[in-house]
Enzyme design. Structure first.
Site, PDB file in Angstrom:
ATOM      1  N   PHE A 139     -33.180  42.368   9.464  1.00  0.00           N
ATOM      2  CA  PHE A 139     -33.277  42.226   8.014  1.00  0.00           C
ATOM      3  C   PHE A 139     -33.648  40.788   7.637  1.00  0.00           C
ATOM      4  O   PHE A 139     -32.999  39.843   8.068  1.00  0.00           O
ATOM      5  CB  PHE A 139     -31.939  42.613   7.362  1.00  0.00           C
ATOM      6  N   GLN A 140     -34.687  40.646   6.861  1.00  0.00           N
ATOM      7  CA  GLN A 140     -35.198  39.348   6.400  1.00  0.00           C
ATOM      8  C   GLN A 140     -35.570  38.404   7.535  1.00  0.00           C
ATOM      9  O   GLN A 140     -35.525  37.186   7.392  1.00  0.00           O
ATOM     10  CB  GLN A 140     -34.204  38.688   5.443  1.00  0.00           C
ATOM     11  N   GLU A 157     -38.520  30.036  -5.003  1.00  0.00           N
ATOM     12  CA  GLU A 157     -38.650  29.005  -3.969  1.00  0.00           C
ATOM     13  C   GLU A 157     -39.927  28.182  -4.135  1.00  0.00           C
ATOM     14  O   GLU A 157     -39.971  27.002  -3.786  1.00  0.00           O
ATOM     15  CB  GLU A 157     -38.596  29.617  -2.569  1.00  0.00           C
ATOM     16  N   MET A 207     -61.290  26.654 -16.531  1.00  0.00           N
ATOM     17  CA  MET A 207     -62.179  26.090 -15.537  1.00  0.00           C
ATOM     18  C   MET A 207     -63.066  27.160 -14.905  1.00  0.00           C
ATOM     19  O   MET A 207     -64.247  26.938 -14.666  1.00  0.00           O
ATOM     20  CB  MET A 207     -61.372  25.360 -14.455  1.00  0.00           C
ATOM     21  N   LYS A 231     -28.632  31.559  11.805  1.00  0.00           N
ATOM     22  CA  LYS A 231     -27.323  31.627  11.150  1.00  0.00           C
ATOM     23  C   LYS A 231     -26.202  31.258  12.118  1.00  0.00           C
ATOM     24  O   LYS A 231     -25.251  30.567  11.741  1.00  0.00           O
ATOM     25  CB  LYS A 231     -27.111  33.029  10.569  1.00  0.00           C
TER      26      LYS A 231
END
Ligand SMILES: Cc1ncc(C[n+]2csc(CCOP(=O)(O)OP(=O)(O)O)c2C)c(N)n1
Lengths: 579, 196
Positions: free
Chosen positions: A130-131, A68, A494, A180
């Site tokens: 869940f999630q 993502e 760097m 959902k």
């Protein structure tokens, strides 16, 4: 034409509805907003939207990324190269939290994004389902606006609001979290009405003519005026207006890393880049100008160095669309609130046509000094070891300033921004405010979708490439024609430079080993090559640019080269060091 | 510039999560909020925050601009204490026996402007409103008699000199979508808007 319908007739027409799902409403909003490319990654909580997407094949192109973070950086690249809103889909929980880095990056660099995240069923909210993650609270500090939808009827108006907020005023990322049940819910759809007004939201402050007049007076009376500009010029699509302004005013002009490419790098009034690794003249002379005109930039500390020693002698005119930027870091003499596309022509109208040959020459003298001490050795090194600068120089010769250059973060970023030549706006895409390693590869993918006709070259360090190299998979699957140029110094360069300069060369964990990048690319069916000799540089770059499709070129460069000039942390810009 | 007490008044949409958005503006700068009140305003759908902090004017001005920048915020003002009329509400719970025996309750009520809210066999609850020092005075008086519980509300404040933001709110309410906006004109004109 006057409508002949009576009020009730009109009302009757408007209430003609059809029953659709929340998911479908999301996609209709996308189509209505002119979205055609979406970057994303599916999961349980966003499955209804993906299910609906299956039927939108002909209208919406979905690019399946590999992570993502890659998705959101791609959307950023898309937005930055196209000037449109970038769109990302992600699922709940880990999908959504993987967006956070990109949101923070887009927030600080004012990039317009609409992110849609799935969320668990509304009745499960707050139950550690869940999630389930509290995405709204996690993303609040890194979004311009966010909102959780739990009822499908809200979707059309909320998405209209989301697009309006993302792209208007000072742009930024917006996140819409949709449960959902709302995605599945069937509801009476009354069509999509774009949003152009929100009661509590003022995208543009009202332009005050008296301030524009005051600013013009200051400019007309100035002896050593200096213009500095940022991304505001690009975001405001005011490149032309800006050019007309500086050309009439005849004032030497420098850019921030985010403003770069808004005017051609070789413009006669261009004096280079500001900031920590910017050019010598513009940094030093910031502390000698009498009127400093800042356009669409926010006086980031990487630009100003020590604030208490920044342009103290100058009267400051600040043009910005965001009133909160005025006086935030640098006290202004005259604030010019507003969209610079509107304010610049007003200002141009009122200023005298002028030139400042003596003053401009001071910049050129400093430039000569910089050329002798840093630029020449970097672009035409005498030793056998290749420098990052000469790679960029050779790239310039082959692309004629027409390519989009997407950079990651580190030494190569500073070198690329210092030396890349640009003829067109929206050509320099880099993570300016957040400095996100791993940005370049996915952002380059997005940039290619945003500007399919242009050559896109991602310039990446060996460190940053390994942060998001899984996106080679996206490139492979979708045949994304981008050129990947890895400048490999076998160090987290760097950080190593800072350790060398400020920590007595104690090289603590900056020695990074890399896989055989060409073999890795090969694993993804991407062609590539690796070179470590100067004699191969030009032809290798040519091969890369001429190759049809994606190509990875690794160039082995000097291990311990440094980027100069440099304004050391905590110093004034006038204390910039050439070596 | 020295720090002093400022009261920030914010008019907002009634949106979930906005409290968090506003709180973050303070917390990310490590600024402590001394008092925070939020409630519906006189206009429907519009909420009002009253936030008290100790800061320099420069910082407060920047904070107000950052607050006003939030999408759901209509307007934010900041004022020093002499530019506002403000009150806090305090409740004091004391043992009824104790207080009836040892204190001249009527005097207490009169002198401190207190009011008995609840009188039960086991305890009595008094209420006062006023500035901090005023409500504190009654705490001092009641403490020796076993103050069981004490609570003070956040500050509520009305700006002395604002030319009726109520009118402005009504305008906000009425405006049709799409119309050109002409706000922000007070952004740097605090003095003019609020001079008394
Ligand atoms: C996500 C992230 N982690 C850490 C850093 C700190 N950081 C800035 S530059 C840099 C080194 C980058 O090394 P490399 O990608 O090899 O590029 P080079 O500097 O050598 O060109 C690091 C670690 C960062 N900017 N972003």
């Amino acid at each position: 034409m006057q409508s002949t319908l009576s009020q009730p007739q009109k009302a009757a027409l408007q209430t003609k509805t059809e029953t659709i799902s929340g998911s479908e409403a999301v996609l209709r909003a996308m189509v209505a907003e002119g979205v055609y490319t979406i970057f994303g990654y599916p999961g349980g909580a966003i499955m209804p939207i993906y299910d609906a997407l299956y039927d939108y094949n002909d209208k919406l192109e979905h690019i399946l990324v590999r992570h993502e973070q890659g998705g959101i950086h791609a959307a950023q690249g898309f937005a930055r190269s196209s000037g449109k809103v970038g769109v990302v889909f992600a699922t709940s929980g880990p999908g959504a939290t993987n967006l956070v880095t990109g949101l923070a990056d887009a927030m600080i660099d004012s990039t317009p994004l609409v992110c849609i995240t799935g969320q668990v069923f509304a009745h499960l909210l707050g139950t550690d389902a869940f999630q389930e993650t509290d995405v709204i609270n996690i993303t609040t500090p890194v979004t311009k606006w966010n909102y959780q939808v739990t009822d499908a009827t809200e979707i059309p108006s909320v998405l209209a609001k989301a697009f309006y907020i993302a792209k208007s005023g000072r742009p930024g990322p917006v996140l819409i979290d949709i449960t959902k049940n709302a995605q599945l819910q069937q509801f009476e759809y009354e069509g999509y009405k774009p949003c152009d007004h929100i009661r509590s939201y003022r995208p543009k402050p009202v332009v005050r003519k008296e301030y524009v007049e005051e600013a013009a007076k200051l400019i007309n009376a100035a002896e050593r005026p200096f213009v500095i500009f940022g991304q505001g010029v690009i975001l405001g699509k005011a490149e032309k207006e800006f050019m007309q302004f500086i050309e009439k005013a005849g004032i030497p002009t420098a850019w921030t890393i985010m403003g770069m490419s808004a005017i051609p790098t070789d413009h006669p009034l261009a004096v280079g880049m500001l900031g920590m690794h910017g050019n010598y003249g513009p940094n030093v002379l910031t502390n000698e100008c009498d009127v400093l005109i800042a356009v669409g930039m926010r006086f980031d500390d990487r630009v100003t160095g020590r604030l208490d020693k920044y342009a103290k002698q100058a009267k400051v005119i600040h043009l910005d669309i965001d009133p909160a930027e005025i006086d935030k870091n640098v006290k202004t003499t005259v604030p010019v609130w507003g969209d610079c596309k509107e304010t610049l022509p007003m200002l141009t109208e009122l200023i005298d046509q002028k030139v400042y040959p003596q003053w401009l020459k001071r910049f050129r003298d400093f430039e000569q000094e910089e050329i002798n001490t840093c630029i020449e050795p970097e672009l035409h090194p005498s030793s056998d070891v290749m420098t990052m600068g000469e790679v960029i120089r050779t790239l310039n010769e082959l692309t004629n300033g027409e390519a989009i250059v997407v950079t990651d973060v580190g030494q190569h970023q500073m070198v690329a921004c210092r030396y890349a030549k640009f003829n067109q706006s929206k050509s320099n895409i880099t993570s300016g405010g957040l400095g996100t390693m791993g940005f370049a590869l996915p952002a380059a993918i997005g940039a290619k979708y945003g500007a399919p006709d242009r050559t896109v070259v991602a310039v990446i360090g060996d460190g940053g490439f390994q942060m998001t190299l899984q996106e080679l998979g996206t490139i492979m699957q979708f045949d994304v024609d981008i050129k990947i140029l890895i400048l490999n110094n076998q160090f987290l360069g760097m950080v190593r430079q800072w350790q060398q300069l400020f920590h007595d060369r104690r090289y603590s964990f900056v020695n990074i080993t890399s896989p055989d990048f060409v073999q890795v690319a090969k694993g993804y069916h991407i062609e590539g090559n690796s070179i470590n000799e100067r004699k191969d540089l030009k032809s290798a770059l040519e091969t890369m640019l001429n190759h049809k499709g994606a190509y990875l070129l690794e160039v082995m460069v000097g291990k311990e080269n440094n980027v100069f000039p440099m304004v050391p942390q905590g110093c004034s810009v006038a204390e910039i060091r050439l070596k | 510039m020295s720090k002093q007490e400022y009261t920030i008044t914010v008019y907002t949409e009634n949106q979930i999560g906005l409290l968090n958005r506003i709180a973050i503006i303070f917390s990310r700068r490590k600024i402590n909020i001394e008092s925070l009140n939020t409630s519906p305003s006189e206009a429907e759908g519009i909420h009002r925050f009253t936030i008290v902090i100790n800061e320099t004017e420069d910082v407060v001005k920047k904070l107000t601009r950052q607050i006003e920048k939030q999408v759901d915020v209509l307007k934010a003002y900041y004022n020093t204490s002499d530019e506002i009329v403000w009150q806090e509400l305090a409740l004091y719970k004391v043992s009824t026996d104790e207080i009836a025996e040892k204190v001249k309750v009527e005097r207490l009520l009169r002198e401190y402007g207190a009011r008995a809210v609840v009188i039960r066999k086991d305890y009595t609850v008094f209420e006062t409103t006023g500035h901090r020092e005023e409500t504190d005075r009654l705490v001092k008086v009641l403490e020796p008699y076993g103050l069981i519980e004490f609570v003070r509300s956040a500050r509520v404040a009305i700006i002395k000199a604002s030319k009726g933001f109520h009118e402005k709110l009504k305008e906000f309410e009425q405006r049709e979508p799409g119309e050109e906006l002409v706000e922000n004109e007070y952004l740097d004109r605090q003095e003019e808007v609020f001079t008394m």
